[in-house]
Design a protein around this motif. Structure first.
Motif, short mmCIF file in Angstrom:
data_model
loop_
_atom_site.label_atom_id
_atom_site.label_comp_id
_atom_site.label_asym_id
_atom_site.label_seq_id
_atom_site.Cartn_x
_atom_site.Cartn_y
_atom_site.Cartn_z
N HIS A 145 0.83 -1.41 -0.03
CA HIS A 145 -0.09 0.26 -0.24
C HIS A 145 0.84 1.29 0.14
CE1 HIS A 145 -3.75 -2.26 1.03
NE2 HIS A 145 -2.87 -2.94 1.72
N ASP A 162 1.23 5.56 -0.81
CA ASP A 162 0.21 6.89 -0.70
C ASP A 162 -1.02 6.43 -0.06
OD1 ASP A 162 2.29 8.08 -1.86
OD2 ASP A 162 1.60 7.35 -3.80
N THR A 163 -1.14 5.73 0.95
CA THR A 163 -2.44 5.54 1.65
C THR A 163 -2.56 6.43 2.77
OG1 THR A 163 -2.18 3.29 1.09
CG2 THR A 163 -3.78 3.74 2.85
N ASN A 164 -3.71 6.84 3.23
CA ASN A 164 -3.72 7.72 4.40
C ASN A 164 -3.51 6.97 5.73
OD1 ASN A 164 -6.11 6.95 5.62
ND2 ASN A 164 -7.25 7.64 3.87
N LEU A 165 -3.07 7.78 6.83
CA LEU A 165 -2.58 7.08 7.98
C LEU A 165 -3.96 6.29 8.59
CD1 LEU A 165 -0.71 6.93 10.39
CD2 LEU A 165 -1.80 8.91 11.40
N LYS A 166 -4.97 6.62 8.75
CA LYS A 166 -5.99 5.88 9.19
C LYS A 166 -6.25 4.43 8.68
CE LYS A 166 -10.98 5.91 10.10
NZ LYS A 166 -12.37 6.66 10.03
N ASP A 167 -6.22 4.55 7.09
CA ASP A 167 -6.23 3.41 6.39
C ASP A 167 -4.92 2.54 6.44
OD1 ASP A 167 -8.94 3.91 5.40
OD2 ASP A 167 -8.17 4.80 3.73
N CYS A 168 -4.04 3.24 6.64
CA CYS A 168 -2.71 2.35 6.55
C CYS A 168 -2.56 1.59 7.97
CB CYS A 168 -1.48 3.23 6.62
SG CYS A 168 0.00 2.31 6.64
N TRP A 169 -3.05 2.42 9.19
CA TRP A 169 -3.01 1.60 10.48
C TRP A 169 -4.09 0.50 10.50
CZ3 TRP A 169 -1.54 5.31 15.08
CH2 TRP A 169 -0.24 5.51 15.06
#
Length: 82
Positions: free
Chosen positions: A10, A12-19
Motif C-alpha cells: 500500500h 500513498d495510503t492515508n494514515l487511518k487506512d494504513c494503520w
C-alpha cells in the motif's frame, strides 16, 4: 519461484487506512522506525519485530516474534498452530 499472491503493498495510503490494515493483518512485520509500533500493539495476530533494536527489545510484547532468520520458520509454525 514463490507465490506471494496474498501480499499487498500500500503506497500513498492515508494514515487511518494504513494503520487499520496493519492492525488487521495476519502477519505484521514491524519497521525499524516507530511508525508500526501502535498498530503492532493492537494487532491480535502475528507480529515480527527487528532484532538488534534495543528500543524494540524493551517494549516488545511477549507474544511478538523477534526476527531471527535461523528460527523464524519454527516460530511462525508454532504461532500458527496455537
Amino acid at each position: 519461484t514463490k507465490n506471494f499472491s496474498n501480499c499487498h503493498i500500500h503506497l500513498d495510503t492515508n494514515l487511518k487506512d494504513c494503520w487499520k490494515t496493519l492492525i488487521n493483518s495476519d502477519i505484521l512485520i514491524m519497521s525499524k522506525g516507530s511508525f508500526s509500533f501502535i498498530p503492532a500493539i493492537y494487532n491480535q495476530n502475528i507480529v515480527i519485530y527487528n532484532k538488534g533494536l534495543s528500543w524494540q527489545d524493551r517494549i516488545a510484547l511477549e507474544s511478538w516474534i523477534k526476527y531471527n532468520p535461523n528460527t523464524l520458520n519454527k516460530q511462525l509454525k508454532e504461532q500458527i498452530n496455537d
